[in-house]
Design a protein around this motif. Structure first.
Motif, PDB file in Angstrom:
ATOM      1  N   TYR A  35       0.835  -1.396  -0.327  1.00 45.28           N
ATOM      2  CA  TYR A  35       0.225   0.061   0.577  1.00 45.28           C
ATOM      3  C   TYR A  35       0.834   0.652   0.206  1.00 45.28           C
ATOM      4  CZ  TYR A  35      -2.498   3.576   1.881  1.00 45.28           C
ATOM      5  OH  TYR A  35      -3.041   5.105   2.288  1.00 45.28           O
ATOM      6  N   ALA A  38       1.953   2.223  -3.353  1.00 45.35           N
ATOM      7  CA  ALA A  38       0.843   2.366  -4.757  1.00 45.35           C
ATOM      8  C   ALA A  38       1.128   3.579  -4.550  1.00 45.35           C
ATOM      9  CB  ALA A  38      -0.434   1.445  -3.983  1.00 45.35           C
ATOM     10  N   GLU A 120      -5.740  15.556  -0.982  1.00 48.36           N
ATOM     11  CA  GLU A 120      -5.522  14.030  -1.341  1.00 48.36           C
ATOM     12  C   GLU A 120      -5.381  13.227  -0.609  1.00 48.36           C
ATOM     13  OE1 GLU A 120      -5.196  14.363  -5.586  1.00 48.36           O
ATOM     14  OE2 GLU A 120      -3.582  12.491  -4.949  1.00 48.36           O
ATOM     15  N   ARG A 122      -4.828   8.179  -0.408  1.00 44.48           N
ATOM     16  CA  ARG A 122      -5.729   7.227  -1.555  1.00 44.48           C
ATOM     17  C   ARG A 122      -5.556   5.945  -0.251  1.00 44.48           C
ATOM     18  NH1 ARG A 122      -2.582   8.426  -7.083  1.00 44.48           N
ATOM     19  NH2 ARG A 122      -3.095  10.685  -7.412  1.00 44.48           N
ATOM     20  N   VAL A 140     -14.566  13.454  -1.530  1.00 42.45           N
ATOM     21  CA  VAL A 140     -14.835  13.082  -1.993  1.00 42.45           C
ATOM     22  C   VAL A 140     -13.597  12.029  -3.234  1.00 42.45           C
ATOM     23  CG1 VAL A 140     -15.722  13.788  -4.794  1.00 42.45           C
ATOM     24  CG2 VAL A 140     -16.118  15.224  -2.676  1.00 42.45           C
ATOM     25  N   GLU A 142     -12.451  10.723  -5.983  1.00 40.33           N
ATOM     26  CA  GLU A 142     -12.522  11.903  -7.820  1.00 40.33           C
ATOM     27  C   GLU A 142     -12.006  10.340  -8.306  1.00 40.33           C
ATOM     28  OE1 GLU A 142     -11.117  15.932  -5.969  1.00 40.33           O
ATOM     29  OE2 GLU A 142      -9.518  14.476  -6.493  1.00 40.33           O
ATOM     30  N   ALA A 143     -11.199   9.550  -7.881  1.00 39.80           N
ATOM     31  CA  ALA A 143     -11.088   8.674  -9.294  1.00 39.80           C
ATOM     32  C   ALA A 143     -11.101   7.584  -8.753  1.00 39.80           C
ATOM     33  CB  ALA A 143      -9.472   9.366  -9.784  1.00 39.80           C
ATOM     34  N   ARG A 144     -10.532   6.271  -9.653  1.00 36.62           N
ATOM     35  CA  ARG A 144      -9.981   4.808  -9.024  1.00 36.62           C
ATOM     36  C   ARG A 144      -9.283   4.129  -9.835  1.00 36.62           C
ATOM     37  NH1 ARG A 144     -14.727   1.264  -6.134  1.00 36.62           N
ATOM     38  NH2 ARG A 144     -13.753  -0.457  -6.518  1.00 36.62           N
ATOM     39  N   LEU A 145      -7.978   3.639  -8.789  1.00 30.23           N
ATOM     40  CA  LEU A 145      -7.117   3.045 -10.349  1.00 30.23           C
ATOM     41  C   LEU A 145      -7.277   1.628  -9.594  1.00 30.23           C
ATOM     42  CD1 LEU A 145      -4.032   5.904  -9.008  1.00 30.23           C
ATOM     43  CD2 LEU A 145      -6.033   5.839 -10.769  1.00 30.23           C
ATOM     44  N   ALA A 148      -4.138  -1.579  -8.284  1.00 30.19           N
ATOM     45  CA  ALA A 148      -3.160  -0.824  -8.033  1.00 30.19           C
ATOM     46  C   ALA A 148      -2.495  -1.238  -7.202  1.00 30.19           C
ATOM     47  CB  ALA A 148      -3.728   0.616  -7.937  1.00 30.19           C
ATOM     48  N   GLY A 162     -10.612  13.674  -3.102  1.00 28.46           N
ATOM     49  CA  GLY A 162     -10.020  15.197  -2.511  1.00 28.46           C
ATOM     50  C   GLY A 162     -10.765  15.535  -1.612  1.00 28.46           C
TER      51      GLY A 162
ATOM     52  N   ASP B  88       6.378   1.887  -9.663  1.00 28.65           N
ATOM     53  CA  ASP B  88       5.910   1.264  -8.461  1.00 28.65           C
ATOM     54  C   ASP B  88       6.237  -0.307  -8.639  1.00 28.65           C
ATOM     55  OD1 ASP B  88       5.339  -0.558  -5.924  1.00 28.65           O
ATOM     56  OD2 ASP B  88       3.162   0.712  -6.317  1.00 28.65           O
ATOM     57  N   TYR B 132      -0.992   4.825 -15.065  1.00 27.62           N
ATOM     58  CA  TYR B 132      -1.995   5.324 -14.330  1.00 27.62           C
ATOM     59  C   TYR B 132      -0.805   7.020 -15.524  1.00 27.62           C
ATOM     60  CZ  TYR B 132      -2.936   1.853 -11.391  1.00 27.62           C
ATOM     61  OH  TYR B 132      -3.532   0.681 -11.211  1.00 27.62           O
ATOM     62  N   VAL B 154     -10.392   6.991 -15.752  1.00 24.60           N
ATOM     63  CA  VAL B 154     -10.666   6.988 -14.770  1.00 24.60           C
ATOM     64  C   VAL B 154     -11.223   7.822 -12.906  1.00 24.60           C
ATOM     65  CG1 VAL B 154      -9.919   4.817 -15.515  1.00 24.60           C
ATOM     66  CG2 VAL B 154      -8.321   6.817 -13.402  1.00 24.60           C
TER      67      VAL B 154
END
Lengths: 172, 196
Positions: A35, A38, A120, A122, A140, A142-145, A148, A162, B88, B132, B154
């Motif tokens: 984690y 990432a 931000e 994550r 909120v 805002e994005a989803r990787l 990851a 964010g 990574d 990404y 995304v």
């Protein structure tokens, strides 16, 4: 159990507070290796060195919760773009109030003391306790990787959440 | 998502990838002197910097594990770049940024070709699983180019970029290795000294 919180920039931290952060990292860090990678939070090996890295300018860190179920959080200030990045490590069974305390202190530091326009955070999509804490604090998603991070035997998505300074102030 | 831009790619002079070297700092310095180029590529406008400062920045990026790859033509002249950050190695993901140096060479598919070369190497020679990245919400050319490479949008990080007094969102995208290789299947024999 009620939580107490300690931390801040290194200059405001007592030796006892720093020792508390080190103890928390001994518990929290080992399962979080992938984690941390990432999220780009590279920490040196060893709890003392990792604690120092989380407290070194432009970072600040807080720890809260029961000693056996600690919550540690850190803020890193970025200049370009101007924003803060949050890191929150919570032990299994950590109290929601302890997570909230840490997040509150980090966002207050970012917006009230440092004047950042944005923060931000994550975290893994499967970490319901952190998703809920982020929502409570006004973040909120805002994005989803996608996929990851490899964690607990499989890949999970990384949620990018964010909050803007105006949104944080409106909640105060 | 559109299909591969094969005709546009085929019409271009061949380019290849190589690592950044100090003599490339001039090309970057010239690129960074153009405010429109930096606004499009980096989401901010910077004061022009001499090549020596660019070299220091490149040293800093590489010291933290970022990769700077140059797109070069047959004469080894840099025509563009890929900047690979947040590398990574545990989760096999990274973030990509890129740009074409010359304004005269933009809009012709060169950026798409360079990005495709970089992604192919990242996925099929280095074993990364996901790439990404993000582009400024106002950068339509980047949006179109990335769509040709199997990119999925995304999300959007709000108010990350700041240009000429206004904040703009960063559009966040992702490329899956599986999707990229559907569009651009790699030849498994290409580097094995034998024909397919």
């Amino acid at each position: 159990m009620s939580t107490s919180i300690a931390g801040g920039p290194a200059s405001s931290l007592s030796a006892a507070d720093q020792a508390g952060l080190e103890r928390a990292l001994v518990t929290l860090r080992p399962p979080m290796t992938t984690y941390l990678a990432a999220c780009g939070w590279a920490l040196p090996s060893g709890a003392a060195a990792a604690a120092s890295a989380l407290l070194e300018e432009p970072r600040a860190a807080f720890v809260a919760g029961h000693p056996e179920r600690p919550v540690a959080g850190a803020l890193e200030r970025h200049l370009m773009p101007a924003m803060g990045s949050l890191l929150v490590l919570a032990a299994a069974g950590a109290e929601a109030s302890a997570i909230d305390d840490v997040v509150d202190r980090l966002t207050e530091l970012a917006f009230h003391e440092l004047g950042l326009p944005r923060c931000e955070w994550r975290f893994l999509a499967g970490w319901d306790h952190l998703r809920a804490a982020a929502a409570r604090a006004g973040f909120v998603e805002e994005a989803r990787l996608d996929q990851a991070c490899f964690f607990a035997g499989g890949y999970d998505d990384l949620v990018v959440a964010g909050i803007l300074a105006g949104e944080w102030r409106a909640r105060r | 998502v559109e299909g591969p831009a094969v005709s546009a790619v085929a019409a271009l002079p061949s380019i290849s990838l190589r690592l950044y070297r100090p003599s490339d700092a001039d090309a970057f310095a010239q690129f960074r002197r153009d405010p429109t180029s930096t606004a499009l590529a980096f989401g901010s406008v910077q004061v022009p910097q001499p090549a020596e400062v660019v070299q220091q920045m490149a040293d800093g990026l590489m010291a933290r594990g970022d990769l700077i790859w140059m797109w070069v033509d047959d004469a080894d002249t840099p025509v563009g770049f890929s900047l690979l950050t947040s590398v990574d190695w545990l989760n096999r993901t990274l973030a990509t940024g890129s740009g074409v140096f010359s304004t005269a060479q933009r809009g012709r598919g060169l950026g798409t070709l360079g990005r495709r070369l970089a992604l192919d190497h990242v996925f099929n020679e280095m074993g990364f699983r996901r790439a990404y990245g993000e582009f400024a919400a106002y950068n339509e050319a980047s949006r179109r180019s990335h769509a040709k490479l199997g990119v999925e949008v995304v999300g959007a990080r709000r108010q990350v970029f700041h240009v000429s007094g206004a904040y703009y969102d960063a559009i966040v995208y992702m490329v899956r290795r599986e999707r990229f290789n559907e569009l651009f299947p790699p030849d498994p024999n290409r580097y094995l000294g034998r024909r397919a």
